[in-house]
Design an enzyme around this catalytic site. Structure first.
Site, PDB file in Angstrom:
ATOM      1  CE1 TYR A  46      -5.727   2.397  -6.456  1.00  0.00           C
ATOM      2  CE2 TYR A  46      -4.089   3.956  -7.126  1.00  0.00           C
ATOM      3  CZ  TYR A  46      -5.233   3.494  -6.462  1.00  0.00           C
ATOM      4  OH  TYR A  46      -5.737   4.267  -5.519  1.00  0.00           O
ATOM      5  CB  CYS A  47      -8.349  -2.016 -11.674  1.00  0.00           C
ATOM      6  SG  CYS A  47      -7.021  -3.549 -12.012  1.00  0.00           S
ATOM      7  CD1 TRP A  48      -9.584  -6.712  -6.191  1.00  0.00           C
ATOM      8  CD2 TRP A  48      -9.306  -4.916  -4.398  1.00  0.00           C
ATOM      9  NE1 TRP A  48      -9.510  -7.473  -4.694  1.00  0.00           N
ATOM     10  CE2 TRP A  48      -9.400  -6.278  -3.552  1.00  0.00           C
ATOM     11  CE3 TRP A  48      -8.586  -3.773  -4.114  1.00  0.00           C
ATOM     12  CZ2 TRP A  48      -9.264  -6.657  -2.243  1.00  0.00           C
ATOM     13  CZ3 TRP A  48      -8.560  -4.192  -2.374  1.00  0.00           C
ATOM     14  CH2 TRP A  48      -8.789  -5.355  -2.478  1.00  0.00           C
TER      15      TRP A  48
END
Length: 352
Positions: A96-98
Protein backbone atom coordinates in the site's frame (compact mmCIF):
# COMPACT_ATOMS: atom_id res chain seq x y z
CA UNK A 1 2.01 -8.63 -17.07
CA UNK A 2 -0.94 -9.83 -14.99
CA UNK A 3 -3.26 -7.21 -13.60
CA UNK A 4 -2.58 -6.60 -9.91
CA UNK A 5 -5.58 -7.62 -7.83
CA UNK A 6 -6.89 -5.32 -5.11
CA UNK A 7 -8.07 -6.02 -1.59
CA UNK A 8 -10.32 -3.87 0.60
CA UNK A 9 -9.30 -2.46 3.96
CA UNK A 10 -12.19 -4.31 5.62
CA UNK A 11 -10.83 -7.65 4.39
CA UNK A 12 -7.32 -6.68 5.51
CA UNK A 13 -8.59 -5.88 9.01
CA UNK A 14 -10.67 -9.06 9.21
CA UNK A 15 -7.66 -11.21 8.20
CA UNK A 16 -4.94 -9.11 9.84
CA UNK A 17 -3.11 -12.08 11.38
CA UNK A 18 -2.84 -13.73 7.95
CA UNK A 19 -1.70 -10.70 5.94
CA UNK A 20 1.76 -9.18 5.66
CA UNK A 21 1.58 -5.43 5.06
CA UNK A 22 4.18 -3.51 3.08
CA UNK A 23 4.12 0.29 3.23
CA UNK A 24 6.08 1.74 0.29
CA UNK A 25 5.68 5.39 1.30
CA UNK A 26 8.59 7.49 2.56
CA UNK A 27 9.91 6.97 6.13
CA UNK A 28 8.41 10.30 7.20
CA UNK A 29 4.95 9.32 6.00
CA UNK A 30 5.27 5.93 7.68
CA UNK A 31 6.37 7.43 10.98
CA UNK A 32 3.44 9.87 11.06
CA UNK A 33 0.81 7.18 10.41
CA UNK A 34 0.78 3.61 9.21
CA UNK A 35 -1.35 0.49 9.44
CA UNK A 36 -0.40 -1.49 12.56
CA UNK A 37 1.86 -4.42 11.73
CA UNK A 38 3.13 -2.95 8.46
CA UNK A 39 6.81 -2.72 7.63
CA UNK A 40 8.26 0.20 5.68
CA UNK A 41 9.97 -0.61 2.40
CA UNK A 42 10.11 2.87 0.89
CA UNK A 43 10.45 3.66 -2.77
CA UNK A 44 11.79 7.11 -1.90
CA UNK A 45 13.57 8.64 1.05
CA UNK A 46 12.03 11.78 2.56
CA UNK A 47 14.35 14.03 0.54
CA UNK A 48 13.80 12.05 -2.67
CA UNK A 49 10.03 12.27 -2.26
CA UNK A 50 10.26 16.04 -1.78
CA UNK A 51 12.47 16.37 -4.88
CA UNK A 52 10.09 14.30 -7.03
CA UNK A 53 7.16 16.36 -5.79
CA UNK A 54 8.91 19.60 -6.70
CA UNK A 55 9.76 18.27 -10.17
CA UNK A 56 6.15 17.22 -10.68
CA UNK A 57 4.92 20.72 -9.92
CA UNK A 58 7.63 22.63 -11.78
CA UNK A 59 8.47 20.39 -14.76
CA UNK A 60 5.47 18.11 -15.13
CA UNK A 61 4.66 14.42 -14.58
CA UNK A 62 6.89 12.95 -17.30
CA UNK A 63 10.12 14.46 -16.01
CA UNK A 64 9.14 13.58 -12.45
CA UNK A 65 8.48 9.96 -13.44
CA UNK A 66 11.80 9.72 -15.30
CA UNK A 67 13.68 10.99 -12.26
CA UNK A 68 11.71 8.65 -10.02
CA UNK A 69 12.69 5.69 -12.18
CA UNK A 70 16.37 6.64 -11.93
CA UNK A 71 16.12 6.80 -8.15
CA UNK A 72 14.17 3.58 -7.70
CA UNK A 73 15.89 1.26 -10.19
CA UNK A 74 19.03 0.57 -8.09
CA UNK A 75 16.84 -0.15 -5.04
CA UNK A 76 14.65 -2.79 -6.65
CA UNK A 77 16.75 -5.92 -5.91
CA UNK A 78 16.94 -5.08 -2.20
CA UNK A 79 13.24 -4.17 -2.05
CA UNK A 80 12.27 -7.40 -3.75
CA UNK A 81 14.36 -9.50 -1.37
CA UNK A 82 13.00 -7.68 1.71
CA UNK A 83 9.38 -8.14 0.63
CA UNK A 84 9.93 -11.73 -0.46
CA UNK A 85 11.36 -12.71 2.94
CA UNK A 86 8.56 -10.93 4.79
CA UNK A 87 5.92 -12.57 2.62
CA UNK A 88 7.01 -16.08 3.65
CA UNK A 89 5.42 -15.64 7.08
CA UNK A 90 1.94 -14.81 5.76
CA UNK A 91 -0.84 -16.26 3.62
CA UNK A 92 -1.09 -13.02 1.63
CA UNK A 93 1.04 -9.92 1.15
CA UNK A 94 -0.51 -6.51 0.59
CA UNK A 95 1.31 -3.46 -0.76
CA UNK A 96 0.00 0.00 0.00
CA UNK A 97 0.83 3.68 -0.44
CA UNK A 98 -1.25 6.79 0.27
CA UNK A 99 -4.12 6.51 -2.22
CA UNK A 100 -3.56 3.11 -3.78
CA UNK A 101 -1.84 4.75 -6.75
CA UNK A 102 1.37 4.42 -8.71
CA UNK A 103 3.77 3.68 -5.88
CA UNK A 104 2.01 0.58 -4.58
CA UNK A 105 0.89 -0.53 -8.04
CA UNK A 106 4.45 -0.37 -9.38
CA UNK A 107 5.91 -2.40 -6.52
CA UNK A 108 3.09 -4.97 -6.58
CA UNK A 109 3.47 -5.38 -10.36
CA UNK A 110 7.21 -5.99 -10.09
CA UNK A 111 6.77 -8.45 -7.22
CA UNK A 112 4.17 -10.40 -9.20
CA UNK A 113 6.35 -10.38 -12.31
CA UNK A 114 9.20 -11.87 -10.26
CA UNK A 115 6.97 -14.65 -8.91
CA UNK A 116 6.13 -13.22 -5.49
CA UNK A 117 2.37 -12.78 -5.59
CA UNK A 118 1.10 -9.61 -3.88
CA UNK A 119 -2.11 -7.60 -3.67
CA UNK A 120 -2.64 -3.83 -3.71
CA UNK A 121 -4.69 -2.17 -0.98
CA UNK A 122 -7.67 -0.55 -2.63
CA UNK A 123 -7.65 3.16 -1.77
CA UNK A 124 -4.31 2.93 0.01
CA UNK A 125 -3.85 3.95 3.63
CA UNK A 126 -6.43 6.64 3.05
CA UNK A 127 -9.08 3.89 3.10
CA UNK A 128 -7.76 2.81 6.51
CA UNK A 129 -7.99 6.38 7.74
CA UNK A 130 -11.62 6.57 6.56
CA UNK A 131 -12.36 3.33 8.43
CA UNK A 132 -10.86 4.74 11.64
CA UNK A 133 -12.82 7.99 11.37
CA UNK A 134 -16.05 6.11 10.74
CA UNK A 135 -15.50 3.69 13.62
CA UNK A 136 -14.60 6.50 16.05
CA UNK A 137 -17.85 8.20 15.13
CA UNK A 138 -19.65 4.97 16.01
CA UNK A 139 -17.76 4.67 19.32
CA UNK A 140 -18.80 8.24 20.09
CA UNK A 141 -22.44 7.15 20.03
CA UNK A 142 -21.92 4.57 22.79
CA UNK A 143 -23.23 5.53 26.19
CA UNK A 144 -20.57 3.96 28.37
CA UNK A 145 -19.70 5.57 31.71
CA UNK A 146 -16.18 6.81 32.46
CA UNK A 147 -14.05 6.43 35.56
CA UNK A 148 -11.68 9.40 35.74
CA UNK A 149 -8.47 9.47 37.77
CA UNK A 150 -7.26 12.96 38.62
CA UNK A 151 -4.70 14.51 40.93
CA UNK A 152 -1.93 17.06 41.06
CA UNK A 153 1.16 16.67 38.88
CA UNK A 154 3.36 13.79 40.00
CA UNK A 155 0.60 11.91 41.82
CA UNK A 156 1.47 8.68 39.94
CA UNK A 157 -1.91 8.66 38.17
CA UNK A 158 -0.47 7.18 34.97
CA UNK A 159 1.44 4.48 36.85
CA UNK A 160 -1.68 3.54 38.79
CA UNK A 161 -3.76 3.32 35.63
CA UNK A 162 -1.13 1.28 33.78
CA UNK A 163 -1.05 -1.17 36.69
CA UNK A 164 -4.82 -1.47 36.51
CA UNK A 165 -4.60 -1.98 32.75
CA UNK A 166 -2.24 -4.93 33.33
CA UNK A 167 -4.85 -6.38 35.66
CA UNK A 168 -7.44 -6.24 32.88
CA UNK A 169 -9.26 -3.02 33.66
CA UNK A 170 -10.56 -1.06 30.61
CA UNK A 171 -7.96 1.71 30.73
CA UNK A 172 -7.43 4.15 27.86
CA UNK A 173 -3.81 5.30 28.20
CA UNK A 174 -4.31 8.63 26.46
CA UNK A 175 -0.85 10.00 27.29
CA UNK A 176 0.79 6.82 26.06
CA UNK A 177 -1.14 7.03 22.80
CA UNK A 178 -0.22 10.71 22.41
CA UNK A 179 3.44 10.15 23.31
CA UNK A 180 3.15 13.18 25.57
CA UNK A 181 2.46 13.87 29.25
CA UNK A 182 0.28 16.91 28.66
CA UNK A 183 2.25 19.87 30.03
CA UNK A 184 4.75 22.09 28.22
CA UNK A 185 7.41 19.71 29.58
CA UNK A 186 5.33 16.73 28.44
CA UNK A 187 7.40 15.72 25.42
CA UNK A 188 10.69 15.51 27.35
CA UNK A 189 12.20 12.09 26.72
CA UNK A 190 9.24 10.98 24.59
CA UNK A 191 8.34 10.77 20.90
CA UNK A 192 5.11 12.76 20.37
CA UNK A 193 2.55 11.06 18.15
CA UNK A 194 0.63 12.62 15.28
CA UNK A 195 -3.13 13.11 15.41
CA UNK A 196 -3.65 10.28 12.92
CA UNK A 197 -1.26 8.02 14.82
CA UNK A 198 -3.04 8.76 18.10
CA UNK A 199 -6.48 8.07 16.62
CA UNK A 200 -5.20 4.79 15.18
CA UNK A 201 -4.00 3.66 18.62
CA UNK A 202 -7.25 4.81 20.21
CA UNK A 203 -9.22 2.89 17.56
CA UNK A 204 -7.23 -0.26 18.28
CA UNK A 205 -7.78 0.02 22.03
CA UNK A 206 -11.49 0.74 21.72
CA UNK A 207 -11.87 -2.35 19.52
CA UNK A 208 -10.08 -4.39 22.19
CA UNK A 209 -12.53 -3.03 24.77
CA UNK A 210 -15.69 -3.59 22.73
CA UNK A 211 -17.14 -5.76 25.52
CA UNK A 212 -16.18 -3.39 28.35
CA UNK A 213 -19.07 -1.76 30.20
CA UNK A 214 -17.06 1.39 31.01
CA UNK A 215 -13.72 3.12 30.34
CA UNK A 216 -11.01 4.38 32.69
CA UNK A 217 -9.00 7.48 31.81
CA UNK A 218 -6.75 10.06 33.38
CA UNK A 219 -8.16 13.57 33.61
CA UNK A 220 -6.57 15.33 30.63
CA UNK A 221 -6.93 18.68 28.93
CA UNK A 222 -8.51 18.71 25.50
CA UNK A 223 -5.03 18.86 23.96
CA UNK A 224 -2.16 16.50 24.81
CA UNK A 225 0.89 17.79 22.99
CA UNK A 226 0.08 17.74 19.27
CA UNK A 227 -3.04 15.65 19.80
CA UNK A 228 -6.60 16.90 20.27
CA UNK A 229 -8.85 14.50 22.15
CA UNK A 230 -12.16 13.47 20.57
CA UNK A 231 -15.18 15.28 21.97
CA UNK A 232 -16.75 12.05 23.25
CA UNK A 233 -13.76 11.43 25.54
CA UNK A 234 -13.88 15.01 26.85
CA UNK A 235 -17.60 14.54 27.56
CA UNK A 236 -16.85 11.25 29.28
CA UNK A 237 -14.29 12.94 31.48
CA UNK A 238 -16.60 15.79 32.42
CA UNK A 239 -19.50 13.48 33.29
CA UNK A 240 -17.57 10.53 34.70
CA UNK A 241 -17.05 9.26 38.23
CA UNK A 242 -13.93 11.02 39.48
CA UNK A 243 -11.26 9.78 41.87
CA UNK A 244 -8.79 12.35 43.17
CA UNK A 245 -5.39 10.94 44.13
CA UNK A 246 -3.66 12.73 47.03
CA UNK A 247 0.05 11.91 47.07
CA UNK A 248 2.83 13.22 49.38
CA UNK A 249 4.58 16.32 48.02
CA UNK A 250 8.15 15.02 48.25
CA UNK A 251 7.17 11.73 46.62
CA UNK A 252 5.60 13.72 43.79
CA UNK A 253 8.88 15.59 43.34
CA UNK A 254 10.76 12.28 43.21
CA UNK A 255 8.27 10.76 40.77
CA UNK A 256 8.64 13.70 38.38
CA UNK A 257 12.44 13.58 38.63
CA UNK A 258 12.41 9.88 37.73
CA UNK A 259 9.92 10.29 34.89
CA UNK A 260 11.59 13.26 33.19
CA UNK A 261 15.25 12.38 33.89
CA UNK A 262 16.40 16.03 33.80
CA UNK A 263 20.11 15.23 33.94
CA UNK A 264 19.68 13.08 30.83
CA UNK A 265 17.27 15.47 29.09
CA UNK A 266 18.80 18.73 30.29
CA UNK A 267 18.50 20.57 26.97
CA UNK A 268 14.87 19.62 26.38
CA UNK A 269 13.90 20.57 29.94
CA UNK A 270 15.55 23.98 29.67
CA UNK A 271 14.01 24.60 26.24
CA UNK A 272 10.54 23.93 27.68
CA UNK A 273 11.28 26.33 30.56
CA UNK A 274 12.25 29.08 28.10
CA UNK A 275 8.93 28.64 26.27
CA UNK A 276 7.05 28.85 29.55
CA UNK A 277 9.08 31.68 31.06
CA UNK A 278 7.08 34.51 29.47
CA UNK A 279 3.99 33.27 31.34
CA UNK A 280 5.71 33.23 34.73
CA UNK A 281 6.09 35.84 37.43
CA UNK A 282 9.51 37.49 36.79
CA UNK A 283 10.74 36.92 40.35
CA UNK A 284 9.67 33.25 40.22
CA UNK A 285 11.26 32.78 36.78
CA UNK A 286 14.52 34.24 38.09
CA UNK A 287 14.51 31.84 41.03
CA UNK A 288 13.99 28.91 38.67
CA UNK A 289 16.78 30.21 36.40
CA UNK A 290 19.17 30.35 39.35
CA UNK A 291 18.28 26.76 40.24
CA UNK A 292 18.91 25.73 36.61
CA UNK A 293 22.37 27.28 36.75
CA UNK A 294 23.05 25.20 39.86
CA UNK A 295 21.50 22.11 38.20
CA UNK A 296 19.33 21.73 41.29
CA UNK A 297 16.51 19.86 39.58
CA UNK A 298 14.77 18.82 42.78
CA UNK A 299 14.44 22.48 43.70
CA UNK A 300 13.20 23.35 40.19
CA UNK A 301 10.51 20.67 40.38
CA UNK A 302 9.47 21.79 43.86
CA UNK A 303 9.23 25.41 42.73
CA UNK A 304 7.12 24.56 39.70
CA UNK A 305 4.76 22.39 41.73
CA UNK A 306 4.32 24.88 44.55
CA UNK A 307 4.07 28.10 42.56
CA UNK A 308 2.74 27.07 39.14
CA UNK A 309 1.24 23.63 38.58
CA UNK A 310 -0.48 23.04 41.93
CA UNK A 311 -2.33 26.40 41.91
CA UNK A 312 -3.18 25.97 38.23
CA UNK A 313 -4.69 22.49 38.54
CA UNK A 314 -6.32 23.12 41.92
CA UNK A 315 -8.27 25.89 40.22
CA UNK A 316 -9.24 23.60 37.31
CA UNK A 317 -10.63 20.95 39.65
CA UNK A 318 -13.15 23.51 40.89
CA UNK A 319 -14.72 23.68 37.41
CA UNK A 320 -16.35 20.27 37.79
CA UNK A 321 -20.02 20.17 38.71
CA UNK A 322 -19.64 17.18 41.04
CA UNK A 323 -17.21 16.29 43.81
CA UNK A 324 -14.48 13.72 43.35
CA UNK A 325 -13.93 10.72 45.62
CA UNK A 326 -10.67 11.44 47.49
CA UNK A 327 -8.05 8.72 47.86
CA UNK A 328 -4.98 9.50 49.96
CA UNK A 329 -2.17 7.09 49.09
CA UNK A 330 1.59 6.91 49.47
CA UNK A 331 2.52 4.40 46.74
CA UNK A 332 1.35 3.07 43.40
CA UNK A 333 0.53 -0.29 44.98
CA UNK A 334 -1.68 1.40 47.55
CA UNK A 335 -3.31 3.55 44.87
CA UNK A 336 -4.15 0.48 42.80
CA UNK A 337 -5.58 -1.34 45.82
CA UNK A 338 -7.70 1.62 46.89
CA UNK A 339 -9.08 2.12 43.39
CA UNK A 340 -9.86 -1.57 43.03
CA UNK A 341 -11.72 -1.44 46.31
CA UNK A 342 -13.79 1.53 45.17
CA UNK A 343 -14.46 0.01 41.74
CA UNK A 344 -15.62 -3.17 43.44
CA UNK A 345 -18.22 -1.16 45.33
CA UNK A 346 -19.42 0.18 41.98
CA UNK A 347 -19.41 -3.35 40.49
CA UNK A 348 -16.79 -2.24 37.99
CA UNK A 349 -14.36 -5.13 37.77
CA UNK A 350 -12.30 -6.41 34.82
CA UNK A 351 -13.78 -9.13 32.65
CA UNK A 352 -12.11 -12.53 32.88
Amino acid sequence: MDVVKKISIDEVIDKSDQIGLIDVRSPGEFKAFHIPGAINVPLFSNDERARIGTLYKQKGPHIAKDEGLKIVSPKLPHMFETIRKHAKAYDQTVIYCWRGGMRSLSVASIMNLMGCYTLQLDGGIRSFRKRIVGDLEAFAQEEKPYVVVEGLTGSRKTDILLSLKEKGYPVLDLEGMAGHRGSIFGSVGLEPNSQKGFECMLWLRLRELSDASYYMIEAESKRIGRVVLPEFIINGKENGTRFHIHYPFQKRVQAIYEAYEPTRNEGAVYEAFIKLRKHLNPAFAEEVEDAYQQKDYYKIISLFLEHYYDPKYSHKFKDYKSDAISLTVSSVVEGVARLEEELGKMVMVPKE
